[in-house]
Design an enzyme around this catalytic site. Sequence first.
Site, PDB file in Angstrom:
ATOM      1  N   SER A 189      93.645  29.488 -53.822  1.00 16.55           N
ATOM      2  CA  SER A 189      92.372  28.772 -53.927  1.00 16.55           C
ATOM      3  C   SER A 189      92.537  27.253 -53.932  1.00 16.55           C
ATOM      4  O   SER A 189      91.579  26.531 -53.680  1.00 16.55           O
ATOM      5  CB  SER A 189      91.613  29.220 -55.178  1.00 16.55           C
ATOM      6  OG  SER A 189      92.433  29.110 -56.328  1.00 16.55           O
ATOM      7  N   ASP A 232      87.344  25.612 -66.228  1.00 16.01           N
ATOM      8  CA  ASP A 232      88.230  25.481 -65.067  1.00 16.01           C
ATOM      9  C   ASP A 232      88.907  24.114 -65.091  1.00 16.01           C
ATOM     10  O   ASP A 232      88.305  23.090 -64.751  1.00 16.01           O
ATOM     11  CB  ASP A 232      87.437  25.658 -63.773  1.00 16.01           C
ATOM     12  CG  ASP A 232      88.333  25.684 -62.537  1.00 16.01           C
ATOM     13  OD1 ASP A 232      89.556  25.442 -62.675  1.00 16.01           O
ATOM     14  OD2 ASP A 232      87.812  25.923 -61.430  1.00 16.01           O
ATOM     15  N   HIS A 238      91.203  23.968 -60.655  1.00 11.12           N
ATOM     16  CA  HIS A 238      90.693  23.492 -59.371  1.00 11.12           C
ATOM     17  C   HIS A 238      90.127  22.085 -59.529  1.00 11.12           C
ATOM     18  O   HIS A 238      90.190  21.501 -60.608  1.00 11.12           O
ATOM     19  CB  HIS A 238      89.632  24.464 -58.840  1.00 11.12           C
ATOM     20  CG  HIS A 238      90.150  25.858 -58.686  1.00 11.12           C
ATOM     21  ND1 HIS A 238      89.917  26.851 -59.627  1.00 11.12           N
ATOM     22  CD2 HIS A 238      90.907  26.410 -57.725  1.00 11.12           C
ATOM     23  CE1 HIS A 238      90.506  27.970 -59.234  1.00 11.12           C
ATOM     24  NE2 HIS A 238      91.118  27.730 -58.089  1.00 11.12           N
TER      25      HIS A 238
END
Length: 364
Positions: free
Chosen positions: A121, A341, A344
Amino acid sequence: MRGAIFNALFLSAFLFSHYGANAAASEAEHHLNATTSAARKLAGSCNIFSGKWVYDASYPLYDFSTCPFIDDEFNCLKYKRPDRAYLKYRWQPFACNLPRFNGLNFLEKYRGKKIMFVGDSLSLNMWQSLSCMIHSWVPNARTSLVRRDGIADLTFLDYGVKLLLYRTPYLVDMESQKEGRVLKLDSIQNGNYWIGMDVLIFNTWHWWTHTGSSQPWNYIEEGGKLYKDMNRLIAYYKGLNTWARWINRNIDPSKTKVFFQGVSPTHYLGREWNEPTRSCKSETQPYFGIKYPAGTPLASVIVNKVLSRIKKPVYLLDITLLSQYRKDAHPTFYGLHNGLDCSHWCLPGIPDTWNLLLYTALFR
């Protein structure tokens, strides 16, 4: 028992020489110097990865609301992130200036070419960033986006430029067997999808650390033997060496430029920047020191060791340190994902700088 002893000895000999942080840092510095010099062959004599973040009122490089390619998990402003200072920092190398990104130049130079991101990702993060950066220069250009069988293909139709993404979290194979899902450290069967590209940008690390319910495999296989688990750094080293052998056997450097997207750091643990009670969720400014307190991640040491021995030219996008400084630029809770998160990156954001460094390497 014998295998466990071997693993412990292997890891300690590989990473430390003599057990301790100083030896690990020395090992890291040695391999970083070796592989960063390879990247300089593309980017010129300047070390574009050594620098600092400076405020730039002209940033970001595009408007999130006009880019149709950002997934909700990275779209922090769509999900009402209140602060915007994180958008206003530009990477400034100490010894030179980076070129301003020009999407038209990119499309003309790579007219009729294919560029593929291969990885997890974080590759998705970088692929969507480059898509937005180019789109901002040609907002009315005809595009086609097709997703199927783990591959996304964005084509700028007027130029025949293809930006592709091949999702594979480990680079090596993972397959279903009667015992369950097996991670095969010495096998790459899906590499045929990577052949024929003009530029390849590889990435893997984050999934190697996953355990418990977030671990997508039941066993590790090497040499026909199944293991319930293995030291993850050793497994990573073995998997990367399999990838390096695939590069040596399958890449023609006169036709394909190969990059490795360095290890992207996380910011869950504030002690890594000397603020142990914090995490990325409360950060609105970069870390402004020159030496990042946590030092070089051991995964980066392994990447550099493997790249220092590869026979074909692979250019390291050494994004680790410059990204370590950016504890402020993660989605935190501002995106469509579960929980905090700190892995990312918001778009617009740090992957735009990664792509600017890629652009610099390709155009100089």
